[in-house]
Design a protein around this motif. Structure first.
Motif, PDB file in Angstrom:
ATOM      1  N   ALA A   1      -1.800   4.610  -9.445  1.00 15.81           N
ATOM      2  CA  ALA A   1      -0.988   5.832  -9.492  1.00 15.81           C
ATOM      3  C   ALA A   1      -0.200   5.945  -8.196  1.00 15.81           C
ATOM      4  O   ALA A   1      -0.096   7.010  -7.609  1.00 15.81           O
ATOM      5  CB  ALA A   1      -1.869   7.054  -9.705  1.00 15.81           C
ATOM      6  N   ASN A   2       0.377   4.819  -7.730  1.00 17.10           N
ATOM      7  CA  ASN A   2       1.080   4.869  -6.443  1.00 17.10           C
ATOM      8  C   ASN A   2       2.467   5.513  -6.539  1.00 17.10           C
ATOM      9  O   ASN A   2       3.122   5.710  -5.520  1.00 17.10           O
ATOM     10  CB  ASN A   2       1.126   3.511  -5.746  1.00 17.10           C
ATOM     11  N   ILE A   3       2.899   5.866  -7.737  1.00 18.83           N
ATOM     12  CA  ILE A   3       4.010   6.794  -7.928  1.00 18.83           C
ATOM     13  C   ILE A   3       3.442   7.893  -8.809  1.00 18.83           C
ATOM     14  O   ILE A   3       3.009   7.626  -9.938  1.00 18.83           O
ATOM     15  CB  ILE A   3       5.222   6.143  -8.611  1.00 18.83           C
ATOM     16  N   ARG A   4       3.402   9.116  -8.272  1.00 21.99           N
ATOM     17  CA  ARG A   4       2.718  10.146  -9.063  1.00 21.99           C
ATOM     18  C   ARG A   4       3.330  11.524  -8.860  1.00 21.99           C
ATOM     19  O   ARG A   4       3.888  11.819  -7.806  1.00 21.99           O
ATOM     20  CB  ARG A   4       1.235  10.194  -8.746  1.00 21.99           C
ATOM     21  N   CYS A   5       3.215  12.327  -9.914  1.00 25.55           N
ATOM     22  CA  CYS A   5       3.566  13.741  -9.855  1.00 25.55           C
ATOM     23  C   CYS A   5       2.300  14.515  -9.525  1.00 25.55           C
ATOM     24  O   CYS A   5       1.234  14.240 -10.097  1.00 25.55           O
ATOM     25  CB  CYS A   5       4.115  14.207 -11.205  1.00 25.55           C
ATOM     26  N   GLN A   6       2.402  15.461  -8.607  1.00 26.28           N
ATOM     27  CA  GLN A   6       1.224  16.218  -8.204  1.00 26.28           C
ATOM     28  C   GLN A   6       0.761  17.203  -9.256  1.00 26.28           C
ATOM     29  O   GLN A   6      -0.410  17.584  -9.258  1.00 26.28           O
ATOM     30  CB  GLN A   6       1.484  16.939  -6.882  1.00 26.28           C
TER      31      GLN A   6
ATOM     32  N   GLY B   1       0.789  -1.234   0.000  1.00 26.94           N
ATOM     33  CA  GLY B   1       0.000   0.000   0.000  1.00 26.94           C
ATOM     34  C   GLY B   1       0.814   1.273   0.000  1.00 26.94           C
ATOM     35  O   GLY B   1       0.299   2.355   0.264  1.00 26.94           O
ATOM     36  N   GLY B   2       2.094   1.183  -0.306  1.00 25.65           N
ATOM     37  CA  GLY B   2       2.962   2.348  -0.299  1.00 25.65           C
ATOM     38  C   GLY B   2       2.770   3.243  -1.505  1.00 25.65           C
ATOM     39  O   GLY B   2       2.271   2.807  -2.551  1.00 25.65           O
ATOM     40  N   SER B   3       3.158   4.504  -1.343  1.00 25.80           N
ATOM     41  CA  SER B   3       3.064   5.441  -2.459  1.00 25.80           C
ATOM     42  C   SER B   3       4.170   6.489  -2.363  1.00 25.80           C
ATOM     43  O   SER B   3       4.686   6.774  -1.293  1.00 25.80           O
ATOM     44  CB  SER B   3       1.702   6.123  -2.500  1.00 25.80           C
ATOM     45  N   ILE B   4       4.505   7.038  -3.537  1.00 29.24           N
ATOM     46  CA  ILE B   4       5.496   8.097  -3.653  1.00 29.24           C
ATOM     47  C   ILE B   4       4.839   9.242  -4.399  1.00 29.24           C
ATOM     48  O   ILE B   4       4.281   9.043  -5.485  1.00 29.24           O
ATOM     49  CB  ILE B   4       6.748   7.609  -4.396  1.00 29.24           C
ATOM     50  N   GLU B   5       4.906  10.454  -3.817  1.00 33.11           N
ATOM     51  CA  GLU B   5       4.358  11.645  -4.454  1.00 33.11           C
ATOM     52  C   GLU B   5       5.476  12.641  -4.700  1.00 33.11           C
ATOM     53  O   GLU B   5       6.328  12.854  -3.843  1.00 33.11           O
ATOM     54  CB  GLU B   5       3.285  12.286  -3.573  1.00 33.11           C
ATOM     55  N   ILE B   6       5.441  13.252  -5.874  1.00 32.13           N
ATOM     56  CA  ILE B   6       6.448  14.238  -6.264  1.00 32.13           C
ATOM     57  C   ILE B   6       5.743  15.584  -6.365  1.00 32.13           C
ATOM     58  O   ILE B   6       4.845  15.764  -7.196  1.00 32.13           O
ATOM     59  CB  ILE B   6       7.109  13.830  -7.594  1.00 32.13           C
TER      60      ILE B   6
END
Length: 120
Positions: free
Chosen positions: A79-84, A55-60
């Motif tokens: 979209a668990n790696i996403r640019c804001q 359930g991890g995520s990375i936001e930029i």
């Protein structure tokens, strides 16, 4: 910042404001929380696994560049790696990108340096 001399799970939220800073993985890590990056940052994997499966995520954040270097990242889906927004940049350098399902990258830029393997 160095993380994990042993295999670990990161369950919380990390809101990192950096200027040319790095997170260095010293072993495999499961990310079940969220890492939010602001500024120019690098995740230096040292060949280790960053597993987003639990359930991890990375936001930029806007106006941020995040470089993933020498890391195997798995558990990628939705979209668990996403640019804001469209001003954010994700750079992949010597990365193995392992998807568990469909992935959507609908904002920002994706740059690829050196060898990147997409699996899944």
């Amino acid at each position: 910042m160095q993380l994990c001399s042993d295999d670990k799970v990161w369950a919380g939220t990390l809101d990192l404001h950096c200027s040319s800073a790095s997170i260095v993985l010293e072993s495999d890590m499961q990310l079940s929380g969220t890492w939010i990056f602001n500024g120019d940052c690098t995740i230096q994997g040292n060949g280790n696994v960053l597993d987003l499966t639990p359930g991890g995520s990375i936001e930029i954040a806007p106006n941020t560049t995040l470089k993933l270097n020498n890391v195997r990242i798995r558990g990628i889906s939705d979209a668990n790696i996403r640019c804001q927004d469209d001003s954010a940049v994700l750079t992949l350098d010597k990365v193995v990108w392992v998807q568990d399902g469909d992935f959507m990258f609908d904002h920002g830029k994706l740059l690829i340096n050196d060898t990147v393997d997409f699996l899944g």
